[in-house]
Write a protein that holds these residues in place. Sequence first.
Motif, PDB file in Angstrom:
ATOM      1  N   SER A  55       0.833  -1.208   0.000  1.00  0.00           N
ATOM      2  CA  SER A  55       0.000   0.000   0.000  1.00  0.00           C
ATOM      3  C   SER A  55       0.867   1.257   0.000  1.00  0.00           C
ATOM      4  O   SER A  55       0.539   2.239  -0.672  1.00  0.00           O
TER       5      SER A  55
ATOM      6  N   SER B  52       0.825   3.821  -3.233  1.00  0.00           N
ATOM      7  CA  SER B  52       0.427   5.207  -3.010  1.00  0.00           C
ATOM      8  C   SER B  52       1.537   6.153  -3.446  1.00  0.00           C
ATOM      9  O   SER B  52       1.271   7.209  -4.011  1.00  0.00           O
TER      10      SER B  52
ATOM     11  N   GLY C 257      -2.609  12.734  -0.790  1.00  0.00           N
ATOM     12  CA  GLY C 257      -3.493  11.789  -0.119  1.00  0.00           C
ATOM     13  C   GLY C 257      -2.948  10.380  -0.117  1.00  0.00           C
ATOM     14  O   GLY C 257      -3.687   9.423   0.021  1.00  0.00           O
TER      15      GLY C 257
ATOM     16  N   SER D  10      -1.219   8.857   2.047  1.00  0.00           N
ATOM     17  CA  SER D  10      -1.323   8.155   3.319  1.00  0.00           C
ATOM     18  C   SER D  10      -2.701   7.531   3.516  1.00  0.00           C
ATOM     19  O   SER D  10      -2.860   6.620   4.310  1.00  0.00           O
ATOM     20  N   ASP D  11      -3.711   8.009   2.794  1.00  0.00           N
ATOM     21  CA  ASP D  11      -5.051   7.449   2.935  1.00  0.00           C
ATOM     22  C   ASP D  11      -5.070   5.968   2.567  1.00  0.00           C
ATOM     23  O   ASP D  11      -5.717   5.166   3.243  1.00  0.00           O
ATOM     24  N   LEU D  12      -4.368   5.587   1.523  1.00  0.00           N
ATOM     25  CA  LEU D  12      -4.318   4.179   1.127  1.00  0.00           C
ATOM     26  C   LEU D  12      -3.639   3.349   2.215  1.00  0.00           C
ATOM     27  O   LEU D  12      -4.097   2.261   2.554  1.00  0.00           O
ATOM     28  N   TYR D  13      -2.573   3.884   2.771  1.00  0.00           N
ATOM     29  CA  TYR D  13      -1.867   3.175   3.838  1.00  0.00           C
ATOM     30  C   TYR D  13      -2.763   3.009   5.061  1.00  0.00           C
ATOM     31  O   TYR D  13      -2.861   1.932   5.631  1.00  0.00           O
ATOM     32  N   PHE D  14      -3.440   4.096   5.462  1.00  0.00           N
ATOM     33  CA  PHE D  14      -4.297   4.019   6.645  1.00  0.00           C
ATOM     34  C   PHE D  14      -5.516   3.132   6.404  1.00  0.00           C
ATOM     35  O   PHE D  14      -6.002   2.479   7.326  1.00  0.00           O
ATOM     36  N   GLU D  15      -5.979   3.083   5.178  1.00  0.00           N
ATOM     37  CA  GLU D  15      -7.076   2.169   4.849  1.00  0.00           C
ATOM     38  C   GLU D  15      -6.615   0.722   5.009  1.00  0.00           C
ATOM     39  O   GLU D  15      -7.354  -0.121   5.534  1.00  0.00           O
TER      40      GLU D  15
ATOM     41  N   ARG E  31      -6.484  -0.003   8.706  1.00  0.00           N
ATOM     42  CA  ARG E  31      -7.821  -0.256   9.261  1.00  0.00           C
ATOM     43  C   ARG E  31      -8.319  -1.651   8.870  1.00  0.00           C
ATOM     44  O   ARG E  31      -8.949  -2.336   9.663  1.00  0.00           O
TER      45      ARG E  31
END
Length: 108
Positions: free
Chosen positions: A22, A26, A33, A35-40, A43
Amino acid sequence: MYSHNRDKDQFEDKARELDKLSQALSAKHILYGASDLYFEAQRFIARIKRDIESNCLTYHGGIELIIEQIDHLHEQDVLLTFERAKIYIVVEKKSNQPLTEHQQPLLP
């Protein structure tokens, strides 16, 4: 006595693989954005861990879910690399004007 769980070790290895993938995707395809893929992905892994601990999902089942996600990300990488897919960003315009009585949100 120490009990070694091979499936748990494989689960942790696959979770790290998903994290690295991820981050790499990204950085490769998303400029802003990223980091959004990493944080997804984080989660997703946390949800699987919670299901293992409290909802009777096995580590083997968790590994299969992570492998499916890894395969999906690899497929998306190929599509984006060879321009068979495009990334779209949805921008929502917010008004600076106060909301009228009919536009007030239902929940505070």
